[in-house]
Write a protein that holds these residues in place. Structure first.
Motif, PDB file in Angstrom:
ATOM      1  N   LEU A   1     -38.775  60.707  84.745  1.00 38.53           N
ATOM      2  CA  LEU A   1     -37.599  60.461  83.906  1.00 38.53           C
ATOM      3  C   LEU A   1     -37.974  60.562  82.426  1.00 38.53           C
ATOM      4  CD1 LEU A   1     -35.597  57.531  85.602  1.00 38.53           C
ATOM      5  CD2 LEU A   1     -35.430  60.003  85.958  1.00 38.53           C
ATOM      6  N   LEU A   2     -39.115  59.961  82.058  1.00 38.42           N
ATOM      7  CA  LEU A   2     -39.543  59.994  80.657  1.00 38.42           C
ATOM      8  C   LEU A   2     -39.786  61.423  80.183  1.00 38.42           C
ATOM      9  CD1 LEU A   2     -41.891  56.914  80.248  1.00 38.42           C
ATOM     10  CD2 LEU A   2     -39.703  57.366  79.114  1.00 38.42           C
TER      11      LEU A   2
ATOM     12  N   CYS B   1     -34.340  63.657  90.480  1.00 36.22           N
ATOM     13  CA  CYS B   1     -35.074  62.623  91.216  1.00 36.22           C
ATOM     14  C   CYS B   1     -34.147  61.777  92.087  1.00 36.22           C
ATOM     15  CB  CYS B   1     -35.822  61.696  90.242  1.00 36.22           C
ATOM     16  SG  CYS B   1     -37.015  62.560  89.231  1.00 36.22           S
TER      17      CYS B   1
ATOM     18  N   LEU C   1     -35.925  58.386  93.151  1.00 35.96           N
ATOM     19  CA  LEU C   1     -35.377  57.139  92.587  1.00 35.96           C
ATOM     20  C   LEU C   1     -35.056  56.169  93.696  1.00 35.96           C
ATOM     21  CD1 LEU C   1     -32.972  58.371  89.767  1.00 35.96           C
ATOM     22  CD2 LEU C   1     -35.324  57.554  89.572  1.00 35.96           C
ATOM     23  N   TRP C   2     -35.157  54.893  93.385  1.00 38.37           N
ATOM     24  CA  TRP C   2     -34.747  53.808  94.267  1.00 38.37           C
ATOM     25  C   TRP C   2     -33.362  53.995  94.839  1.00 38.37           C
ATOM     26  CZ3 TRP C   2     -34.973  48.559  91.392  1.00 38.37           C
ATOM     27  CH2 TRP C   2     -36.238  47.991  91.535  1.00 38.37           C
TER      28      TRP C   2
ATOM     29  N   LEU D   1     -28.463  53.095  85.696  1.00 36.85           N
ATOM     30  CA  LEU D   1     -29.164  53.517  84.479  1.00 36.85           C
ATOM     31  C   LEU D   1     -28.214  54.288  83.552  1.00 36.85           C
ATOM     32  CD1 LEU D   1     -31.948  53.591  83.125  1.00 36.85           C
ATOM     33  CD2 LEU D   1     -32.340  55.789  84.251  1.00 36.85           C
TER      34      LEU D   1
ATOM     35  N   GLY E   1     -45.038  54.834  90.265  1.00 38.50           N
ATOM     36  CA  GLY E   1     -44.439  54.979  88.943  1.00 38.50           C
ATOM     37  C   GLY E   1     -44.201  56.416  88.555  1.00 38.50           C
ATOM     38  N   GLN E   2     -44.367  57.313  89.526  1.00 38.33           N
ATOM     39  CA  GLN E   2     -44.175  58.732  89.211  1.00 38.33           C
ATOM     40  C   GLN E   2     -42.733  59.022  88.796  1.00 38.33           C
ATOM     41  OE1 GLN E   2     -45.152  61.354  92.453  1.00 38.33           O
ATOM     42  NE2 GLN E   2     -45.205  63.177  91.154  1.00 38.33           N
ATOM     43  N   ALA E   3     -41.780  58.320  89.443  1.00 35.82           N
ATOM     44  CA  ALA E   3     -40.370  58.536  89.105  1.00 35.82           C
ATOM     45  C   ALA E   3     -40.136  58.228  87.636  1.00 35.82           C
ATOM     46  CB  ALA E   3     -39.483  57.654  89.989  1.00 35.82           C
ATOM     47  N   LEU E   4     -40.749  57.128  87.172  1.00 33.06           N
ATOM     48  CA  LEU E   4     -40.570  56.724  85.777  1.00 33.06           C
ATOM     49  C   LEU E   4     -41.126  57.792  84.834  1.00 33.06           C
ATOM     50  CD1 LEU E   4     -39.362  54.229  84.434  1.00 33.06           C
ATOM     51  CD2 LEU E   4     -41.705  53.365  84.167  1.00 33.06           C
TER      52      LEU E   4
END
Lengths: 550, 357
Positions: B113-114, B259, B180-181, B197, B107-110
């Motif tokens: 982004l946040l 990312c 990112l995916w 996104l 969840g580091q990418a999330l």
């Protein structure tokens, strides 16, 4: 005065046509604004151009003054073909125009605006400009505020006088540097913001100009003024000339009939009253309106010892206190610039944003109003003095502007999402009901004419469910005859239905016709008359500051 | 008039502008001694010729869509945010700190982004504060803060965030959990989830403005604070929120670019996305469909230009000239005089229609 004019006009080859327009046509998209109009203004006459909103009066005069070019037809000035390439050319040829919408640069001073109109170049010495401005103002007998003040700081009335002075001076100076009156002076709704005394001064001024041979055209829909000052009158309806001839052949009734025609489906009056009998029944119904509510009711609006200064530190509100009960109509008469705009701000809960040292309190149903959301939440409807700036967001569409009040927006979007179809449908109904033209809810509000902007504000503030308190500043400004009558009738009806109504007005006819309790605002102080409904003379004296113990 | 034809008419000037611009490209190529048909052909095939090329265009369009949405939201709210560039960089910087200095963790990418979103919002809050409290024009403050952000990134990659080896002025590569995916590794390895996104955020921003009561308040507060105040709206809060939302979207753009594409922070991370975004938003008439189309057009120009240089030998700089020509054409076609003429010819709705899609 009229004797003087007649003699002078005779001496000056009386009746020589100055402006002649033949078969003038003008279209805006699908709208035909002028449909083959003939119009003649003669030297030395005062010519009233009458008509309702959208009849084409302003358009006609804008064609004459070069702002618009006609699609077809002939325009001649002093016998020469005059299809102006620009407003500048028209001015150089001797056409001066005073617009309904002010054409001054707000960030410049009065003197600088005048210098701009005169085409002054090079080094501009503020002291000399001010002196020159004062000299011009004296020459034309127009009282203007301090020439060094920026136009944006002036009241609406002051601005208009500067506008008139600017038009008179124009860029036509005689060789001795004295201003030279224009061949044709056009004034678009000149008395809309003036008080009775100022109207007298203006009319004297216009008569003086006419006596010197200027053709004066006033665009108006105030019938009494037309009969008072005009030599001739031309009536437009829907882009066509309905009647044209000596003013003496008319009375108010015949003028009104010609202007309005049979098309009376304008602003509706709430309830069963129609615009017509609303006017007739004023006295009788008004008399019961205020008192029937009874003194037993607690006031819906209570204003207690409100005082404030403006940004420059001048006292603009001085210990103002009053109460308005449900069902009561209070008319606050007063000359523009005596604290009306400021008091409206305070009542609407936005006083803190623009005034200093605001003291005292305003309560609606016993709850203090500190912010606009308090006032709106308590059921306040407000028609601001400057509808274009405070009442509407020009970039937003009509339907969105109809939601610009917290409770309305909350109702249209209970969970944050606006039900567009429903809002649009409601807007279309309201727009039709109040006769906003063009009746396209998707149109931007800024594209509407002044009168239609006023209708849009009225539609939002007075068209919905019964407000608890109504505060309206000059509610009929810019409206035509039928709409004026019906908005006044609507205000009375709202009061009868139980709203507490406060109307600010600088128009004595309006004060009389609203038939509420009268008070006068003079230099920030609220003056009571000798009776709840005083005589016209007394109101006029109070408005002028006469009979006030210093 | 139905909504579809209204949309078509609104975009007509942009479409004409694109045609004029491509025509100019052909002329410039011809003057340079190249076959104009081949040059324009290479420009088009280089951007649309294969699945990989299309993927390339989508990835290039992503930062433009996000910064474009940021500008659109600000401009329609009466805020002249010229600082999407700085907010983009602030977002990238924050995401870079999270991506290189923490983790790896799921969840580091999330989180990256946040933090980009928050940094962008914070970067835009400074001009908001200055406008609300001191009346300072945001045109000036947002532009100036662009330079501050640029040099802040420069400082970071030459100092605290510089790679362990201290060779280049860039950060280490992000932890793999901060990437990112990939959407379709079989087609193009670069196609990341940020593409979707960006589109969703742009649509959401458009819906917020046009469909919600908050959007109406945001626009009223920025366009006419006096009227909004009289309506009882919380003007100060709404104005601050509009700034913050605009900055947040631009900041997200920076984080997504880091990312999703570059995976490292370095000085030249943005070739001026935040400035191109202004063109993109205006080209699209400040509406989502047009803005996305504008972003795709500029991205396609960029992608196509490289291919044109390879195959025909016309310098890729031509693409920049075409971008400029497009903007000029939009500016001319959007002027009142031209708009009136189009209107008279029945090609356009009269005057300024309201703030609705």
């Amino acid at each position: 005065m009229s004797d003087v004019r007649e003699t002078a006009a005779r001496a000056d080859e009386s009746g020589r046509p100055v402006l002649e327009m033949r078969g003038v046509r003008k279209r805006f998209g699908a709208v035909v604004a002028l449909d083959g109009v003939d119009f003649t203004a003669r030297a030395g006459e005062i010519h009233a151009l009458l008509g309702e909103n959208g009849a084409g009066k302003s358009t006609l005069m804008q064609v004459a003054s070069g702002l618009y070019s006609a699609d077809a037809g002939e325009v001649r000035l002093g016998g020469r073909d005059a299809r102006w390439g620009s407003a500048v050319e028209a001015r150089a040829a001797g056409i001066a125009m005073v617009h309904q919408h002010f054409m001054l640069v707000p960030t410049l001073t009065v003197a600088e605006n005048l210098a701009l109109a005169l085409g002054r170049r090079g080094w501009l010495d503020p002291a000399r400009l001010a002196e020159e401005t004062r000299a011009f103002a004296d020459a034309f007998r127009i009282s203007i505020a301090d020439p060094g003040r920026r136009v944006e700081e002036l009241s609406v009335g002051d601005r208009q006088r500067v506008e008139i002075l600017k038009a008179l001076v124009g860029d036509r100076l005689a060789p001795d540097g004295r201003p030279h009156p224009p061949a044709l002076l056009v004034l678009d709704e000149p008395t809309a913001v003036l008080v009775p005394d100022e109207v007298d001064v203006l009319f004297e001024l216009l008569e003086g100009l006419a006596a010197r041979g200027t053709a004066v055209v006033i665009v108006t829909h105030k019938l009494a003024e037309v009969l008072r000052i005009a030599d001739r009158v031309t009536i437009l309806r829907a882009g066509r000339v309905i009647a044209s001839g000596p003013a003496g052949e008319h009375d108010e009734r015949s003028l009104a009939a010609a202007m309005v025609g049979t098309n009376r489906d304008r602003l509706p009056v709430a309830g069963s009253t129609t615009a017509g009998d609303g006017v007739a029944a004023t006295g009788a119904r008004g008399a019961t309106g205020a008192t029937a509510a009874g003194a037993a009711n607690p006031p819906a609006l209570r204003v207690d010892a409100v005082s404030a200064r403006d940004a420059r530190g001048a006292v603009v509100l001085d210990d103002v206190s009053f109460e308005v009960r449900p069902g009561e109509l209070l008319v606050v008469a007063g000359v523009e610039g005596n604290g009306q705009g400021e008091l409206v701000s305070v009542l609407a809960g936005i006083g803190r944003d623009r005034l200093r040292d605001l003291r005292g309190c305003v309560e609606i149903d016993g709850r203090p109003v500190a912010r606009a959301s308090d006032a709106r939440g308590a059921g306040l409807a407000v028609v601001p003095a400057d509808r274009g700036r405070e009442g509407l967001v020009h970039e937003l569409s009509l339907w969105e502007n109809l939601l610009l009040a917290e409770p309305l927006l909350d109702r249209a979007a209970p969970r944050g999402w606006i039900d567009r179809d429903r809002a649009m449908k409601a807007a279309a109904g309201r727009i039709a009901e109040f006769g906003v033209q063009p009746a396209d809810p998707l149109r931007a509000a800024g594209a509407l004419s002044g009168g239609n902007q006023q209708r849009l504000v009225l539609a939002r503030e007075l068209g919905g469910e019964l407000p608890r308190v109504v505060v309206a500043a000059n509610p009929s400004r810019g409206l035509d005859l039928a709409a004026t009558a019906s908005v006044r009738a609507r205000l009375r009806t709202l009061a009868e239905a139980g709203a507490a109504v406060v109307v600010f007005s600088s128009d004595l006819d309006e004060v009389e016709e609203l038939a509420g309790t009268v008070a006068v605002l003079f230099r920030g102080r609220l003056l009571r008359a000798s009776a709840p409904r005083p005589a016209r003379d007394e109101i006029g004296r109070l408005m002028a500051g006469l009979g006030v113990a210093a | 008039m139905n909504r579809l034809s209204a949309l078509v008419l609104r975009l007509l000037p942009a479409a004409l502008a694109v045609a004029v611009a491509l025509g100019l490209a052909a002329i410039v190529a011809a003057v340079g001694g190249h076959a104009p048909g081949r040059a324009v052909g290479a420009l088009v095939s280089g951007s649309l010729g294969s699945a990989e090329n299309v993927a390339d265009v989508l990835v290039r369009a992503t930062p433009l869509v996000l910064t474009g949405a940021a500008v659109m939201l600000a401009f329609r709210s009466g805020i002249f945010n010229i600082g999407a560039e700085g907010q983009f960089l602030a977002g990238a910087l924050a995401a870079g700190v999270v991506g290189t200095k923490t983790g790896p963790f799921p969840g580091q990418a999330l989180v990256a982004l946040l933090s980009g979103v928050l940094a962008g919002a914070a970067w835009a809050s400074l001009p908001a504060l200055l406008r609300i409290r001191r009346g300072v024009s945001e045109v000036i403050t947002t532009i100036l803060l662009n330079f501050v952000a640029l040099y802040l990134v420069s400082f970071a990659v030459n100092g605290p965030l510089q790679e362990q080896s201290r060779t280049y002025p860039q950060s280490d590569a992000l932890a793999s959990t901060a990437d990112l995916w990939r959407l379709a590794p079989s087609i193009d390895d670069r196609l990341h989830v940020g593409v979707l996104l960006a589109l969703l955020v742009a649509i959401a921003a458009g819906a917020l403005l046009s469909r919600t009561s908050l959007g109406l308040r945001l626009r009223s507060a920025g366009l006419n604070a006096d009227a909004a105040r009289l309506a009882g709206f919380p003007v100060v809060r709404d104005l601050a929120l509009a700034f913050a939302l605009s900055g947040a979207i631009a900041g997200l753009g920076g984080a997504v670019e880091l990312c999703g594409v570059t995976h490292r922070l370095y000085e030249k991370l943005s070739p001026g996305y935040g400035y191109t975004a202004i063109a993109v938003a205006l080209l699209g008439g400040l509406r989502v469909p047009g803005m996305v189309a504008g972003a795709l057009f500029f991205a396609a120009l960029g992608a196509g230009a490289s291919s044109m240089e390879r195959t025909v030998g016309v310098s890729a700089v031509l693409a920049v000239a075409v971008q400029g020509a497009t903007l000029l054409a939009v500016a001319v076609l959007g002027t009142p005089a031209v708009a009136r003429r189009l209107e008279r010819a029945g090609l356009r709705r009269p005057a300024a229609t309201g703030e609705t899609s």
